[in-house]
Enzyme design. Structure first.
Site, PDB file in Angstrom:
ATOM      1  CD  GLU A   1      -3.276   0.050   0.336  1.00 33.29           C
ATOM      2  OE1 GLU A   1      -2.957   1.119  -0.258  1.00 33.29           O
ATOM      3  OE2 GLU A   1      -4.420  -0.416   0.300  1.00 33.29           O
TER       4      GLU A   1
ATOM      5  CG  ASN B   1      -8.731   2.411   1.002  1.00 36.16           C
ATOM      6  OD1 ASN B   1      -7.514   2.557   1.080  1.00 36.16           O
ATOM      7  ND2 ASN B   1      -9.336   1.260   1.269  1.00 36.16           N
TER       8      ASN B   1
ATOM      9  CG  ASP C   1      -7.281  -0.235  -1.818  1.00 36.43           C
ATOM     10  OD1 ASP C   1      -6.804   0.584  -1.025  1.00 36.43           O
ATOM     11  OD2 ASP C   1      -7.176  -1.461  -1.649  1.00 36.43           O
TER      12      ASP C   1
END
Length: 319
Positions: free
Chosen positions: A33, A171, A223
């Site tokens: 991430e 997100n 996301d």
């Protein structure tokens, strides 16, 4: 025939047009991430949330180094002095990258037995924002709205302020190039919102739906995200194997298929800020599936149509 859409460069381009995507690092990340480009070192920083570490990748040599964390790391923000703020499950810490020394900075604004930091970054004035997701030590101990928390702004001195309504999985946090629009997403309801943003106070207002994302897999949704120099919003669609580029009105300008099912977040970087780096995850796969799909959890790159903007550095006092 592919549907034609108007491109940001003024011409016409086919939707879903394949573009070359390169595997830069077969990282095998459980939950890669928060990629972010550092122009000073010409390196890409990123995290593996579930095998907690902050990573630094050199695209020129393909060398990746990491700093192991003592707890879940959701996100980070580089400072201007060779360090970074890292958001761990237990709170906000400062790390010196030359020594790896962690210094506690602020407690988490939520119950760390039930929530962890997820996506986060700094606004154009260097304020740190962090969102959360529900990950309890005791599974199933809460339900409904009790499993949600807001996006938090760190105000210094250990103080946090809630700036949005509670969400299930925070997100997609990003700002427009002029800093006047803030974007924020909740993966579970597949929704991306836009807000008017006051740069002087760090306050988002006038919440409205920017985009509603359709996904094939119920576990998927929008996301992590980034915004390019033209103000277009790039969003990785988790469990849908693609990245979407939205124009400032929330219309899909292009759809980029990716070679993995679980892309997590894009970032624009490279010497000309025109390389799109994309992280991915493999924690949803069984060990047998990971062996069959070794690129899941990898770090990828492709060429962007326009440059990005440099990430915002943390400007708070951590000394």
């Amino acid at each position: 025939m592919s549907q034609l859409i108007r491109s940001a460069l003024g011409g016409e381009a086919p939707a879903d047009k394949p573009v070359p995507v390169e595997l830069l690092l077969r990282a095998g990340a459980l939950n890669g991430e928060r990629p972010g480009w550092d122009a000073r070192s010409q390196r890409l920083f990123w995290v593996d949330i579930r095998e907690p570490a902050l990573h630094m990748f050199d695209p020129a040599t393909r060398n990746d180094v990491s700093w192991e964390m003592p707890a879940w790391i959701g996100c980070y923000a580089l400072d201007g002095d060779g360090g970074a703020m890292v958001a761990l499950a237990t709170g906000l810490y400062h790390i010196r990258l030359d020594t790896g020394t962690l210094t506690p900075f602020a407690h988490s604004p939520f119950d760390a037995r039930r929530f962890v930091f997820n996506d986060g970054r700094c606004d154009p004035r260097g304020r740190f924002f962090g969102g959360t997701m529900y990950l309890p030590l005791k599974p199933g101990d809460m339900s409904g709205d009790a499993k949600k928390t807001p996006l938090w702004r760190y105000d210094g001195g250990g103080r946090w302020t809630a700036v949005t309504d509670p969400v299930a999985m925070s997100n997609g946090l990003a700002w427009s190039p002029d800093g006047r629009t803030m974007y924020h997403a909740d993966t579970e309801p597949k929704t991306i919102w836009a807000y008017d943003y006051d740069l002087d106070t760090g306050t988002p207002t006038n919440k409205r739906v920017f985009a509603q994302v359709e996904v094939k897999d119920a576990s998927g949704g929008p996301d992590g995200a980034t915004v390019d120099s033209e103000g277009f919003y790039w969003s990785c669609i988790y469990a849908n194997g693609e990245m979407l580029r939205f124009d400032p009105e929330g219309r899909i300008e292009r759809r980029v298929p990716l070679p993995v099912k679980y892309p997590t977040m894009p970032a624009l970087g490279g010497p000309d800020l025109k390389t799109l780096f994309v992280t991915s995850a493999n924690h949803a796969l069984s060990p047998e599936e990971r062996a069959l799909h070794p690129d899941e959890g990898g770090l990828f790159a492709l060429e962007a149509p326009v440059p990005g903007v440099l990430p915002n550095l943390f400007s708070g006092d951590y000394r």
